[in-house]
Enzyme design. Structure first.
Site, PDB file in Angstrom:
ATOM      1  N   HIS A   1      40.107  33.496  34.055  1.00 35.20           N
ATOM      2  CA  HIS A   1      39.640  34.603  33.259  1.00 35.20           C
ATOM      3  C   HIS A   1      38.203  34.427  32.790  1.00 35.20           C
ATOM      4  CE1 HIS A   1      40.213  38.571  31.920  1.00 35.20           C
ATOM      5  NE2 HIS A   1      39.522  38.287  30.860  1.00 35.20           N
TER       6      HIS A   1
ATOM      7  N   TYR B   1      33.741  36.309  32.654  1.00 33.69           N
ATOM      8  CA  TYR B   1      32.673  36.397  31.661  1.00 33.69           C
ATOM      9  C   TYR B   1      31.411  35.713  32.140  1.00 33.69           C
ATOM     10  CZ  TYR B   1      36.109  38.628  28.896  1.00 33.69           C
ATOM     11  OH  TYR B   1      37.044  39.525  28.486  1.00 33.69           O
TER      12      TYR B   1
ATOM     13  N   HIS C   1      41.545  47.455  38.635  1.00 32.05           N
ATOM     14  CA  HIS C   1      40.950  47.007  37.374  1.00 32.05           C
ATOM     15  C   HIS C   1      39.747  46.101  37.606  1.00 32.05           C
ATOM     16  CE1 HIS C   1      40.503  45.330  33.368  1.00 32.05           C
ATOM     17  NE2 HIS C   1      40.590  44.136  33.896  1.00 32.05           N
ATOM     18  N   PHE C   2      39.945  45.054  38.424  1.00 28.21           N
ATOM     19  CA  PHE C   2      38.815  44.109  38.488  1.00 28.21           C
ATOM     20  C   PHE C   2      37.678  44.628  39.364  1.00 28.21           C
ATOM     21  CE2 PHE C   2      41.725  41.840  41.552  1.00 28.21           C
ATOM     22  CZ  PHE C   2      40.931  41.881  42.676  1.00 28.21           C
ATOM     23  N   HIS C   3      37.983  45.567  40.272  1.00 23.65           N
ATOM     24  CA  HIS C   3      36.863  46.177  40.989  1.00 23.65           C
ATOM     25  C   HIS C   3      36.062  47.087  40.050  1.00 23.65           C
ATOM     26  CE1 HIS C   3      38.671  44.671  44.719  1.00 23.65           C
ATOM     27  NE2 HIS C   3      37.496  44.897  45.272  1.00 23.65           N
TER      28      HIS C   3
ATOM     29  N   ARG D   1      49.990  44.628  45.408  1.00 27.72           N
ATOM     30  CA  ARG D   1      48.705  44.232  45.979  1.00 27.72           C
ATOM     31  C   ARG D   1      48.943  43.221  47.095  1.00 27.72           C
ATOM     32  NH1 ARG D   1      46.201  40.165  41.422  1.00 27.72           N
ATOM     33  NH2 ARG D   1      44.540  40.005  42.915  1.00 27.72           N
ATOM     34  N   ARG D   2      47.878  42.906  47.819  1.00 24.70           N
ATOM     35  CA  ARG D   2      47.904  41.908  48.891  1.00 24.70           C
ATOM     36  C   ARG D   2      48.867  42.259  50.014  1.00 24.70           C
ATOM     37  NH1 ARG D   2      49.176  38.558  44.426  1.00 24.70           N
ATOM     38  NH2 ARG D   2      47.293  37.918  43.326  1.00 24.70           N
TER      39      ARG D   2
END
Lengths: 538, 256
Positions: A215, A219, A366-368, A429-430
């Site tokens: 995580h 950042y 989300h992370f894209h 996913r995946r």
């Protein structure tokens, strides 16, 4: 101009070339899974591509950006030549060799384990050694940043460290500590198995150690974007930074709260106690604080710029902003994506809500949205802002830049919002292919097609970005003023010592790691659960 | 750089973090575990549970050491089962599909059971029950089966059609395996295969390549029109000549 110019340019070019190749693979992944393409014949090719895409864009690309930007900040904000230029080049080449090793292993099909490693899957040792070299190279950068700050402090006793450098070193320290988790996982757990010395691996412990990195690495990716928010945007649009103190506090809080929260990636993991999952949820909530501080401070800084330009009224000042300036447009688009992505993130980090979207396409969306959207769009701004100072040639094609930023934003929205929906209706996913003739899966088909369309815009935007930079390299040489950072609204306000040093924040970061991770790791170490390793190397 | 009383700031920051930690600890380790439905014991046990300590000790996953097999296979198993036995076996097999596949063909590296001899399935299940063969999953699952259940499962798996090997499946042309959805071509294998068959669809393995090619061309040009619901004409009209030849050659090369 400054001595590290070639070094910074090398980092940026390497980063953006890797970036472009990897997003083309990303688009291919969307296409082969869409109804526009028959089922992929060999699913392993899909996973090979995903591993390459993830490894390049999660480890190599942002690390190169953070390093290049960091060297630049060190010279331009401290106003002294970079110490250890030779070491910086060694670090760069270590990174290049590591990236080539890792990507080479992926390309030959002996490392299709995805960038998050997923033990008990075990890839060729070259893959892990490559990743280790990338990390070692970045640690040299961490040491150089600390060294340069130390040298500056000795020359300027009692002075406040320039904000850009303070934030930069905070990012470096965060990365140094956060990389330890994955480094332990690779060196102690995975490599002995990959080298054939052991045949079983504790997958639960590996996941906990990886979450230590997983995580906070986000950042680390985010730091350059936030540094740009605070130190580039207000200056570039003719405003003032609303609060230097708030900026420093945000970066300090990232140092404390970014790290001890990774177990929110392991909510579905039966080997971690629910109490720790709850504590990590709370601290993930805390990490929203510096982000909200940032959104407030940047909006206030932008408002100052608007009012200086004659803007009036409660919201009427928005019209007075220099929207034709890429450095104005990009943070606005970035905040929209950060807002949407952040709202989704609140669902991911909630212990109970997570179960509806865990391991679905929601997460990919989300992370894209956050990284490829909100953060990478600010990497573009950093490049646009620095390029004239790196090449000595002006970048004048503001129209092309705006088009590039809009394409990126629209592409990301078209791609990631349907992804979120796909996750909600249950798409995992995946997956290498989907049987769209299945009535239960057919309603998900359009989301993947939207991904192909959005991805195409993103690739187009990436190509345009490279073109703009290339054109910049060929423009006539001009003369430029000295590189400057934003000036605070009250530039002479005293900086409290705690926001000029790192000792307290680093101590808190380590202490929180010990209390939040110590027992889960200790328990798994004593349980000694292990499963047979599964080699994917050929 | 005046920094009014910097020490207090450090203390304040540390205290804030400590308060957040203690508060979340109290909720996560004391309050929530006690309010859970299955909460047992006092606050200390609740806290241990929340910390991830296993209370009752690990589950016993050890299996008794294998004994010698003493299975006597009923002679009835050399024959095929009745439709009722096979049907009941099919229902029972729903517990097995996660590993052995819905049609008895495993996608999980467990053995394929489709077409396995009834006496083999019977003997292995009985051996798992009696401890002559040991496996954490199979021993547990087999332990609850009655003699009748085992017979029915054995008949069911013997009844399922055998399939080609995984290698053969992998080597089949994409049009046979997955078709081409964007051209509206259904996979040939969904009607003409040993794993699934549609009424009226012929067995093609080993047919002369010239014959298959000619018939596909005839469907393609609409010269042949006796296919049910125009299924073959719909598929063949999108096929290119070289695809028709490749498909004909593929089916001609399979063992009849």
């Amino acid at each position: 101009m400054y001595s590290a110019r070639r070094l910074v340019l090398a980092h940026f070019w390497a980063a953006f070339i890797v970036f472009f190749v990897a997003i083309v693979f990303g688009e291919w992944q969307m296409f082969v899974r869409s109804p526009w393409h028959a089922w992929i014949d060999i699913p392993e090719h899909y996973y090979r591509s995903v591993t390459g895409h993830g490894t390049a864009l999660a480890y190599v690309f942002p690390t190169l950006i953070a390093m290049g930007f960091g060297y630049s900040i060190s010279e331009t904000s401290l106003k002294r030549p970079l110490l250890g230029l030779k070491w910086a080049w060694i670090a760069f080449w270590l990174l290049m060799i590591g990236a080539a090793m890792a990507v080479g292993a992926v390309a030959t099909g002996s490392a299709s384990v995805l960038y998050t490693f997923y033990p008990p899957l075990i890839a060729s040792p070259f893959y892990y050694l490559g990743v280790v070299l990338v990390v070692v190279g970045s640690w040299i950068w961490v040491a150089l940043m600390a060294l340069n700050l130390h040298a500056w402090r000795k020359e300027h006793p009692g002075h406040a460290v320039p904000l850009a450098m303070y934030a930069n070193v905070a990012g470096a320290f965060l990365w140094a500590w956060t990389a330890v988790g994955a480094a332990l996982e690779i060196l102690v757990q995975i490599l002995p198995v990959a080298l054939g010395l052991r045949h079983t691996i504790d997958a639960g412990l590996a996941r906990v150690l990886f979450s230590w990195t997983l995580h906070a690495i986000v950042y680390f990716w985010l730091m350059p974007a936030y540094i740009a928010f605070y130190t580039i945007v207000p200056r570039a649009i003719g405003g003032r930074l609303y609060s230097d103190t708030m900026a420093r506090l945000s970066f300090a809080l990232f140092l404390v709260f970014a790290m001890p929260i990774g177990i929110h990636h392991l909510f579905a993991d039966p080997q971690v106690g629910s109490g720790f999952k709850f504590i990590h949820t709370v601290f993930t909530g805390m990490v929203a604080v510096p982000t909200l501080l940032t959104v407030f401070t940047i909006c206030a800084s932008v408002e100052i710029a608007a009012r200086l330009r004659g803007g009036r009224g409660l919201v009427g000042w928005l019209k007075a902003l220099p929207w034709e300036n890429p450095a104005m447009l990009a943070p606005a688009l970035s905040f929209v994506m950060l807002g949407l992505g952040g709202a989704g993130g609140l669902i991911n980090m909630s212990y109970q809500l997570d179960s509806t979207i865990h391991n679905t396409q929601w997460i990919t969306g989300h992370f894209h949205l956050i990284f490829a959207g909100a953060i990478v769009i600010m990497y573009f701004v950093i490049a646009y802002d620095l390029w004239p100072h790196l090449t000595g040639r002006a970048l004048i094609s503001h129209g092309a830049m705006r088009l590039q930023l809009w394409l990126w934003f629209i592409g990301m929205i078209i791609m990631t919002l349907p992804w979120h929906l796909a996750g909600l209706i249950g798409m995992p996913r995946r997956m290498a292919y989907f049987d769209y003739s299945n009535a239960a899966i057919a309603p998900e088909a359009w989301t993947v097609m939207a991904g192909v369309v959005g991805g195409a815009l993103v690739v187009l935007s990436g190509a345009l970005f490279l073109l703009i930079l290339l054109r910049g390299q060929r423009a006539p040489v001009g003369s430029l003023p000295e590189y400057r950072y934003s000036v605070a609204l009250h530039p002479d306000a005293p900086v409290p010592k705690i926001l000029n040093t790192f000792a307290v924040w680093v101590a808190l970061m380590i202490a929180l790691t010990v209390v939040n991770y110590g027992m889960p790791i200790g328990e798994l170490l004593t349980l000694k659960t292990a499963v047979p390793a599964i080699s994917v190397a050929r | 750089m005046s920094g009014a009383r910097p020490r207090n700031f450090a203390l304040l920051a540390s205290l804030t973090v400590a308060v957040v930690f203690v508060a979340s600890f109290l909720v996560g380790f004391i309050l929530l575990p006690q309010t859970q439905q299955n909460a047992r014991g006092g606050w200390w046990q609740a806290m241990c549970r929340a910390a991830g300590f296993v209370q009752s000790g690990p589950l016993d996953t050890r299996i008794a050491p294998p004994a010698l097999s003493s299975v006597v296979v009923p002679t009835a198993l050399t024959q095929t089962g009745t439709p009722e036995q096979i049907g009941r076996g099919a229902t029972l097999s729903l517990r097995c599909t996660m590993c052995h596949g819905a049609a008895g063909l495993s996608a999980a590296d467990s053995p394929n059971l489709a077409g396995q001899y009834a006496d083999v399935v019977y003997k292995q299940l009985r051996d798992y029950q009696q401890g002559a063969r040991a496996n954490v999953v199979m021993t547990t699952l087999a332990s609850t089966l009655s003699e009748q259940n085992i017979v029915e499962l054995s008949y069911f798996y013997a009844y399922l059609p055998r399939a080609g090997t995984h290698a053969a499946l992998r080597d089949a042309p994409a049009l046979v395996r997955v078709g081409d959805p964007m051209r509206n071509i259904a996979p040939c294998g969904s009607c003409h295969s040993d794993r699934s068959r549609k009424a009226g669809a012929p067995w093609l393995n080993g047919e002369p390549s010239a014959y298959v090619e000619k018939q596909l061309q005839a469907f393609h040009s609409q010269a042949r029109r006796n296919d049910v619901n125009a299924d073959m004409r719909n598929v063949a009209q999108h096929l290119k000549p070289e695809e028709i030849s490749a498909l004909a050659n593929y089916y001609a090369g399979l063992a009849p």
